[in-house]
Write an enzyme that holds these catalytic residues in place. Structure first.
Site: not given
Ligand SMILES: C=Cc1c(C(=O)O)[nH]c(=O)[nH]c1=O
Length: 310
Positions: A44, A70, A129
């Site tokens: 992650k 997220m 992100c």
């Molecule tokens: C690193 C955060 C990312 C996230 C997130 O952690 O909200 N969600 C995504 O679809 N792509 C991302 O690059």
């Protein structure tokens, strides 16, 4: 049929692994991926310190894909570095470390620490992100990307890659390719991250489906397949000598085939993995193998990048 991939001095039994963000926040999840039919593992995206991320609900799946905001929840860079230190590289599944600092300095700090650790894992720096309130996606600011990559290349001398947002305009493809081609150590690009700031509406509840950003979130799954394929094909053409990793909308062997036909060296599974679990890897590989056999292809190189135009 031979599904093997060799790139960056790595040998993978097949082209499939997880997309950063899915089944990769904890060691337990990472081990689920590593012990599945996936041929590699990526962590992650991490920040120097742990983050709890955005309030829930922050992920929702629909018949056509997913939406997420997220907010970069992660166990912190030291946690993933620790995993990288004890990772069984000899078992033959490469490990990629996704880095997503909140600032350039945070990325530089993590990259220089990773350089000092001298581990076989490879960094995938997240330039895309879409879910940090108030933070624009770096990947859409070409000047800032050039500056960031210049400084990253100063602190990290090994091969590395970047996770790109989707682009939607030929001029943007060309501008970003010009930036990326200035960095020989940048050996791969992963296309694409989620399509940022979509809005999914629940008609029965007359409501959005995720809490952060009044319902705005990154789209994944079938929603994004044509955009993902366009980004893979355009950067495959525009980045000679670099690899493109395909990500976006892969639910079966057919979409994996499409991504490789468009030029992808390897492919990442996100929404489908989140919804189906790690069994998705073996299923997709069986489907890809059957499709190749039906078409008379022995190996991925027989069709990689050979998408026909009319
Ligand atoms: C690193 C955060 C990312 C996230 C997130 O952690 O909200 N969600 C995504 O679809 N792509 C991302 O690059």
């Amino acid at each position: 049929v031979d599904l093997s991939v060799s790139w960056l001095g790595l040998a993978m039994a097949n082209p499939l692994y997880n997309a950063s963000g899915v089944m990769c926040r904890s060691v337990a999840e990472l081990e689920q991926v590593r012990t599945s039919a996936a041929a590699a593992v990526i962590t992650k995206s991490c920040t120097p310190q742990p983050r709890t991320g955005n309030p829930e609900p922050r992920y929702c799946a629909t018949a056509l894909g997913s939406i997420n905001s997220m907010g970069l929840p992660n166990a912190g860079y030291p946690y993933y570095l620790d995993y990288a230190r004890s990772y069984p590289y000899a078992a033959g599944k490469p490990l990629f470390l996704s880095l997503s600092g909140m600032t350039l300095q945070e990325n530089l700090d993590m990259l220089s620490d990773l350089a000092a650790a001298q581990l076989p894992c490879l960094p995938e720096v997240n330039l895309s992100c879409p879910n940090l309130p108030g933070k624009p996606q770096l990947g859409y600011d070409f000047q800032a990307c050039h500056e960031a990559l210049t400084q990253m290349a100063r602190v990290y001398h090994g091969p590395f890659g970047v996770k790109l947002p989707p682009y939607f305009d030929p001029v943007h493809f060309a501008r970003m390719a010009a930036v990326l081609n200035a960095f020989p150590a940048l050996r791969f690009v992963t296309c694409i991250n989620s399509i940022g700031n979509g809005l999914v509406i629940d008609v029965d509840r007359e409501s959005v489906v995720i809490k952060p950003k009044d319902g705005l979130g990154g789209l994944g799954g079938s929603y994004v397949l044509p955009t993902a394929l366009a980004n893979v094909r355009e950067f495959y053409r525009l980045l000679p000598g670099k690899h493109v990793v395909g990500c976006g909308g892969i639910n079966s062997g057919r979409e994996a085939f499409m991504h490789i036909l468009a030029g992808a060296t390897a492919v990442q599974i996100g929404t489908c993995l989140y919804e189906e679990g790690e069994g998705a890897f073996a299923r997709i590989l069986d489907e890809l193998r059957a499709l190749m056999a039906h078409k008379g292809y022995q190996r991925l190189d027989d069709f990689r990048g050979k998408l026909k135009t009319l």
